[in-house]
Write a protein that holds these residues in place. Structure first.
Motif, PDB file in Angstrom:
ATOM      1  N   PRO A  13       0.828  -1.201   0.000  1.00 36.15           N
ATOM      2  CA  PRO A  13       0.000   0.000   0.000  1.00 36.15           C
ATOM      3  C   PRO A  13       0.871   1.262   0.000  1.00 36.15           C
ATOM      4  O   PRO A  13       1.809   1.374   0.795  1.00 36.15           O
ATOM      5  CB  PRO A  13      -0.791  -0.105   1.304  1.00 36.15           C
ATOM      6  CG  PRO A  13      -0.765  -1.559   1.650  1.00 36.15           C
ATOM      7  CD  PRO A  13       0.560  -2.057   1.153  1.00 36.15           C
ATOM      8  N   LEU A  14       0.569   2.158  -0.921  1.00 35.84           N
ATOM      9  CA  LEU A  14       1.195   3.479  -0.959  1.00 35.84           C
ATOM     10  C   LEU A  14       0.103   4.498  -0.697  1.00 35.84           C
ATOM     11  O   LEU A  14      -0.967   4.450  -1.311  1.00 35.84           O
ATOM     12  CB  LEU A  14       1.844   3.749  -2.319  1.00 35.84           C
ATOM     13  CG  LEU A  14       3.012   2.860  -2.707  1.00 35.84           C
ATOM     14  CD1 LEU A  14       3.528   3.245  -4.103  1.00 35.84           C
ATOM     15  CD2 LEU A  14       4.133   2.944  -1.691  1.00 35.84           C
ATOM     16  N   ILE A  15       0.380   5.406   0.224  1.00 31.68           N
ATOM     17  CA  ILE A  15      -0.602   6.401   0.642  1.00 31.68           C
ATOM     18  C   ILE A  15       0.061   7.769   0.568  1.00 31.68           C
ATOM     19  O   ILE A  15       1.158   7.961   1.099  1.00 31.68           O
ATOM     20  CB  ILE A  15      -1.079   6.123   2.083  1.00 31.68           C
ATOM     21  CG1 ILE A  15      -1.682   4.716   2.174  1.00 31.68           C
ATOM     22  CG2 ILE A  15      -2.067   7.195   2.546  1.00 31.68           C
ATOM     23  CD1 ILE A  15      -1.846   4.193   3.583  1.00 31.68           C
ATOM     24  N   ALA A  16      -0.594   8.704  -0.098  1.00 29.82           N
ATOM     25  CA  ALA A  16      -0.101  10.079  -0.137  1.00 29.82           C
ATOM     26  C   ALA A  16      -0.833  10.864   0.940  1.00 29.82           C
ATOM     27  O   ALA A  16      -2.034  10.675   1.150  1.00 29.82           O
ATOM     28  CB  ALA A  16      -0.351  10.703  -1.504  1.00 29.82           C
ATOM     29  N   CYS A  17      -0.101  11.731   1.633  1.00 35.70           N
ATOM     30  CA  CYS A  17      -0.758  12.591   2.611  1.00 35.70           C
ATOM     31  C   CYS A  17      -0.101  13.965   2.591  1.00 35.70           C
ATOM     32  O   CYS A  17       1.084  14.107   2.300  1.00 35.70           O
ATOM     33  CB  CYS A  17      -0.725  11.985   4.003  1.00 35.70           C
ATOM     34  SG  CYS A  17       0.897  11.835   4.727  1.00 35.70           S
ATOM     35  N   VAL A  18      -0.917  14.955   2.871  1.00 41.09           N
ATOM     36  CA  VAL A  18      -0.448  16.338   2.916  1.00 41.09           C
ATOM     37  C   VAL A  18      -0.355  16.753   4.373  1.00 41.09           C
ATOM     38  O   VAL A  18      -1.339  16.685   5.117  1.00 41.09           O
ATOM     39  CB  VAL A  18      -1.407  17.279   2.150  1.00 41.09           C
ATOM     40  CG1 VAL A  18      -0.986  18.726   2.309  1.00 41.09           C
ATOM     41  CG2 VAL A  18      -1.466  16.883   0.678  1.00 41.09           C
TER      42      VAL A  18
ATOM     43  N   GLU B 183       4.867   4.378   2.347  1.00 41.14           N
ATOM     44  CA  GLU B 183       4.724   2.960   2.064  1.00 41.14           C
ATOM     45  C   GLU B 183       4.356   2.248   3.355  1.00 41.14           C
ATOM     46  O   GLU B 183       5.037   2.397   4.370  1.00 41.14           O
ATOM     47  CB  GLU B 183       6.026   2.381   1.517  1.00 41.14           C
ATOM     48  CG  GLU B 183       5.951   0.897   1.240  1.00 41.14           C
ATOM     49  CD  GLU B 183       7.252   0.326   0.708  1.00 41.14           C
ATOM     50  OE1 GLU B 183       7.257  -0.887   0.433  1.00 41.14           O
ATOM     51  OE2 GLU B 183       8.242   1.062   0.574  1.00 41.14           O
ATOM     52  N   CYS B 184       3.295   1.483   3.309  1.00 41.55           N
ATOM     53  CA  CYS B 184       2.827   0.747   4.486  1.00 41.55           C
ATOM     54  C   CYS B 184       3.699  -0.489   4.689  1.00 41.55           C
ATOM     55  O   CYS B 184       3.839  -1.319   3.789  1.00 41.55           O
ATOM     56  CB  CYS B 184       1.368   0.363   4.288  1.00 41.55           C
ATOM     57  SG  CYS B 184       0.621  -0.380   5.727  1.00 41.55           S
TER      58      CYS B 184
END
Length: 178
Positions: A47-52, A140-141
């Protein structure tokens, strides 16, 4: 007839995911937690997660320096805690202590898991190319933890300006995705 929608209000209608709690830890400092609504999935395995994370947030520097964090999904029952966490700074507040959140040791990162969360995701910063322009980190999880007794609890969704929705109903439709 359609009315004009100010561009500053667009995010209220686009933001689909639950409010998260992002934890960070630096050596010699108390762990910190912040409320986070601006995030999205980029990929599935890993899992790839983008966060601001805004530069003004105490967590911005900690995330950049440590290169890791935990993303925790709290139940809607913690709504007031989530808002309180989001309305103060970790520079001068021990948020875990003040808001009675239980820090639990993570397996892959220094940042703590949150005992009251439905799910905790241990993440490392994978890509910072968009940080300078957009304050956007790609995570990256590395590990995921669930609290099975909370899995069916409703989640909190930010709708802007102190308004929240609670996702408490699900429907299941045929899908070709696995």
């Amino acid at each position: 007839m359609l009315d004009n929608l100010p561009l500053s209000q667009v995010y209220q209608f686009i933001e689909p995911g639950p409010v998260l709690l992002l934890t960070t830890a630096l050596p010699g400092h108390k762990p910190n937690v912040m409320a986070l609504s601006w995030h999205m999935m980029l990929d599935f395995e890993p899992p790839l997660i983008a966060c601001v994370v805004g530069q003004a947030n105490h967590s911005f520097g900690a995330l950049r320096q440590s290169g890791s964090c935990v993303l925790a999904i709290p139940p809607a029952s913690l709504a007031q805690t989530v808002v309180s966490v989001g309305n103060c700074s970790g520079k001068d507040t021990d948020k875990f202590g003040v808001y009675n959140l239980t820090p639990l040791p993570a397996k892959h990162v220094a940042a703590p898991l949150i005992g009251e969360a439905i799910v905790n995701l241990e993440c490392r910063v994978k890509d910072t190319r968009a940080v300078t322009s957009y304050n956007m980190f790609v995570l990256e999880c590395l590990g995921a933890w669930q609290n099975k007794r909370l899995l069916h609890e409703p989640t909190l969704h930010h709708k802007g300006y102190g308004r929240f929705g609670i996702l408490s109903e699900e429907i299941t439709l045929k899908s070709l995705m696995r």
